[in-house]
Design a protein around this motif. Structure first.
Motif, PDB file in Angstrom:
ATOM      1  N   ILE A   1       0.868  -1.174   0.000  1.00 56.40           N
ATOM      2  CA  ILE A   1       0.000   0.000   0.000  1.00 56.40           C
ATOM      3  C   ILE A   1       0.903   1.222   0.000  1.00 56.40           C
ATOM      4  O   ILE A   1       1.899   1.263   0.720  1.00 56.40           O
ATOM      5  CB  ILE A   1      -0.905   0.028   1.255  1.00 56.40           C
ATOM      6  CG1 ILE A   1      -1.819  -1.199   1.277  1.00 56.40           C
ATOM      7  CG2 ILE A   1      -1.705   1.316   1.324  1.00 56.40           C
ATOM      8  CD1 ILE A   1      -2.602  -1.349   2.572  1.00 56.40           C
ATOM      9  N   LYS A   2       0.566   2.211  -0.815  1.00 57.75           N
ATOM     10  CA  LYS A   2       1.298   3.479  -0.839  1.00 57.75           C
ATOM     11  C   LYS A   2       0.409   4.579  -0.291  1.00 57.75           C
ATOM     12  O   LYS A   2      -0.793   4.621  -0.587  1.00 57.75           O
ATOM     13  CB  LYS A   2       1.705   3.861  -2.264  1.00 57.75           C
ATOM     14  CG  LYS A   2       2.866   3.098  -2.803  1.00 57.75           C
ATOM     15  CD  LYS A   2       3.260   3.674  -4.155  1.00 57.75           C
ATOM     16  CE  LYS A   2       4.393   2.902  -4.761  1.00 57.75           C
ATOM     17  NZ  LYS A   2       4.847   3.486  -6.019  1.00 57.75           N
ATOM     18  N   VAL A   3       1.001   5.460   0.477  1.00 58.66           N
ATOM     19  CA  VAL A   3       0.313   6.658   0.939  1.00 58.66           C
ATOM     20  C   VAL A   3       1.058   7.833   0.332  1.00 58.66           C
ATOM     21  O   VAL A   3       2.240   8.021   0.600  1.00 58.66           O
ATOM     22  CB  VAL A   3       0.303   6.748   2.482  1.00 58.66           C
ATOM     23  CG1 VAL A   3      -0.398   8.021   2.931  1.00 58.66           C
ATOM     24  CG2 VAL A   3      -0.338   5.511   3.093  1.00 58.66           C
ATOM     25  N   ARG A   4       0.380   8.603  -0.512  1.00 56.60           N
ATOM     26  CA  ARG A   4       0.990   9.757  -1.180  1.00 56.60           C
ATOM     27  C   ARG A   4       0.424  11.037  -0.587  1.00 56.60           C
ATOM     28  O   ARG A   4      -0.775  11.166  -0.417  1.00 56.60           O
ATOM     29  CB  ARG A   4       0.709   9.729  -2.679  1.00 56.60           C
ATOM     30  CG  ARG A   4       1.399   8.605  -3.398  1.00 56.60           C
ATOM     31  CD  ARG A   4       1.085   8.701  -4.895  1.00 56.60           C
ATOM     32  NE  ARG A   4       1.653   7.581  -5.588  1.00 56.60           N
ATOM     33  CZ  ARG A   4       2.784   7.647  -6.288  1.00 56.60           C
ATOM     34  NH1 ARG A   4       3.428   8.774  -6.391  1.00 56.60           N
ATOM     35  NH2 ARG A   4       3.251   6.582  -6.884  1.00 56.60           N
ATOM     36  N   TYR A   5       1.335  11.958  -0.314  1.00 53.87           N
ATOM     37  CA  TYR A   5       0.947  13.260   0.223  1.00 53.87           C
ATOM     38  C   TYR A   5       1.158  14.307  -0.867  1.00 53.87           C
ATOM     39  O   TYR A   5       2.289  14.604  -1.223  1.00 53.87           O
ATOM     40  CB  TYR A   5       1.781  13.594   1.457  1.00 53.87           C
ATOM     41  CG  TYR A   5       1.483  12.677   2.618  1.00 53.87           C
ATOM     42  CD1 TYR A   5       0.512  13.010   3.549  1.00 53.87           C
ATOM     43  CD2 TYR A   5       2.161  11.473   2.764  1.00 53.87           C
ATOM     44  CE1 TYR A   5       0.222  12.158   4.608  1.00 53.87           C
ATOM     45  CE2 TYR A   5       1.879  10.622   3.810  1.00 53.87           C
ATOM     46  CZ  TYR A   5       0.912  10.968   4.733  1.00 53.87           C
ATOM     47  OH  TYR A   5       0.627  10.129   5.783  1.00 53.87           O
TER      48      TYR A   5
END
Length: 144
Positions: A53-57
């Motif tokens: 899972i990637k979390v992009r800001y």
């Protein structure tokens, strides 16, 4: 000095293809030799990016975006890592050069990165408490 030997993912590791028993045995022997001299701190294999899972800001400061794998193979993924503690960068490089690599599975890459030493450990109070408990237990055993 602590170094992280980062084994980059390949199309084979991303597909979950297992390497040969010979490579597996060679890697175990390699890690046992690191452990024997007290240099091995940790080593782990990672699941393929399809399980990630990637979390992009966003730059705008908007709400983070969550993306579920698999991800495109043109990105630098990590297949596994080995954390070592050695006396110099040359020694770390020597260990990286000794790591067994799969033959016939395409290009293989190991990235060597030194870890920054923390001035203060967040675990220090807990470690001190454990040490005090161990000393108390040893003293109790001596009195028996």
């Amino acid at each position: 000095m602590r170094f992280l030997l980062i084994v980059k993912a390949t199309a084979y590791t991303e597909a979950g293809v297992a390497y040969s028993k010979e490579l597996h045995d060679a890697m175990n022997a390699y890690k046992k030799s690191l452990a024997k001299i007290g240099a091995l701190l940790a080593d782990e294999e990672l699941y393929p990016s399809s399980n990630g899972i990637k979390v992009r800001y966003p730059m705008s400061g908007a709400k983070p975006q969550v993306q579920v794998g698999p991800f495109p193979l043109n990105q630098d993924f990590i297949a596994e890592y080995t954390l070592i503690d050695v006396k110099s960068e040359d020694e770390a490089l020597n260990w990286a050069l000794q790591m067994p690599v799969p033959v016939g599975y395409g290009e293989f890459e190991i990235e060597l990165r030194r870890l920054k030493e923390k001035r203060e450990s967040l675990q220090e109070p807990g470690i001190k408490a454990l040490e005090a408990d161990l000393h108390d237990q040893l003293n109790m055993l001596k009195e028996l």
